[in-house]
Design a protein around this motif. Structure first.
Motif, PDB file in Angstrom:
ATOM      1  N   GLU A 210       0.839  -1.202   0.000  1.00  0.00           N
ATOM      2  CA  GLU A 210       0.000   0.000   0.000  1.00  0.00           C
ATOM      3  C   GLU A 210       0.869   1.245   0.000  1.00  0.00           C
ATOM      4  O   GLU A 210       1.883   1.299   0.691  1.00  0.00           O
ATOM      5  N   ILE A 211       0.400   2.242  -0.758  1.00  0.00           N
ATOM      6  CA  ILE A 211       1.145   3.484  -0.868  1.00  0.00           C
ATOM      7  C   ILE A 211       0.161   4.637  -1.062  1.00  0.00           C
ATOM      8  O   ILE A 211      -0.811   4.505  -1.814  1.00  0.00           O
ATOM      9  N   PRO A 212       0.376   5.775  -0.399  1.00  0.00           N
ATOM     10  CA  PRO A 212      -0.512   6.928  -0.590  1.00  0.00           C
ATOM     11  C   PRO A 212      -0.377   7.486  -2.006  1.00  0.00           C
ATOM     12  O   PRO A 212       0.683   7.411  -2.623  1.00  0.00           O
ATOM     13  N   VAL A 213      -1.458   8.066  -2.510  1.00  0.00           N
ATOM     14  CA  VAL A 213      -1.489   8.564  -3.880  1.00  0.00           C
ATOM     15  C   VAL A 213      -0.421   9.630  -4.119  1.00  0.00           C
ATOM     16  O   VAL A 213       0.182   9.680  -5.198  1.00  0.00           O
ATOM     17  N   THR A 214      -0.157  10.476  -3.149  1.00  0.00           N
ATOM     18  CA  THR A 214       0.862  11.514  -3.333  1.00  0.00           C
ATOM     19  C   THR A 214       2.244  10.903  -3.530  1.00  0.00           C
ATOM     20  O   THR A 214       3.016  11.359  -4.369  1.00  0.00           O
ATOM     21  N   GLN A 215       2.538   9.853  -2.793  1.00  0.00           N
ATOM     22  CA  GLN A 215       3.826   9.172  -2.938  1.00  0.00           C
ATOM     23  C   GLN A 215       3.860   8.366  -4.229  1.00  0.00           C
ATOM     24  O   GLN A 215       4.896   8.278  -4.896  1.00  0.00           O
ATOM     25  N   ALA A 216       2.725   7.767  -4.599  1.00  0.00           N
ATOM     26  CA  ALA A 216       2.660   6.956  -5.811  1.00  0.00           C
ATOM     27  C   ALA A 216       2.943   7.793  -7.054  1.00  0.00           C
ATOM     28  O   ALA A 216       3.572   7.310  -8.002  1.00  0.00           O
ATOM     29  N   ARG A 217       2.500   9.057  -7.063  1.00  0.00           N
ATOM     30  CA  ARG A 217       2.789   9.936  -8.202  1.00  0.00           C
ATOM     31  C   ARG A 217       4.290  10.072  -8.414  1.00  0.00           C
ATOM     32  O   ARG A 217       4.780  10.015  -9.539  1.00  0.00           O
TER      33      ARG A 217
END
Length: 114
Positions: free
Chosen positions: A4-11
């Motif tokens: 799992e990864i937050p969307v801000t980090q995934a960008r």
């Protein structure tokens, strides 16, 4: 288990995440405010999931089509047949009600009798 990864980090790490999925065989779940938003899965996983879904749908279709039509249960006509029965013509001298059945008052151009 999925990573799992937050969307801000995934960008910021999209290329690395794609490599983890394709070459590492991982599944990545992108979250927003701690809730799952989207998942990154390999094309092979997606194909397998779609085939499983199609197979499940086929099982449902075949089981529904296997159901045969049954005759009406006794008393069913009496219970539900009211709307389908013939209603006789109104008797002579029968008049329409002064008000509409929908509660909108008298019919246009008419006054209710007092």
């Amino acid at each position: 288990m999925a990573y799992e990864i937050p969307v801000t980090q995934a960008r910021a790490e999209l290329a690395d995440l794609i490599n983890r999925v394709v070459y590492g065989g991982e599944r990545v779940v992108v979250t927003r405010h701690g809730k799952p938003l989207v998942a990154l899965v390999s094309a092979a996983d997606l194909e397998r999931l779609e085939k499983e879904q199609e197979a499940a749908e086929e099982r449902v279709i075949s089981s529904v089509s296997a159901i045969r039509s049954l005759p009406s249960a006794p008393g069913e006509r009496r219970r539900f047949g009211i709307a389908a029965e013939h209603r006789p013509e109104p008797r002579q001298g029968h008049r329409e009600p002064d008000h509409r059945s929908d509660g909108r008052g008298p019919r246009s151009g008419e006054r209710p009798e007092r």
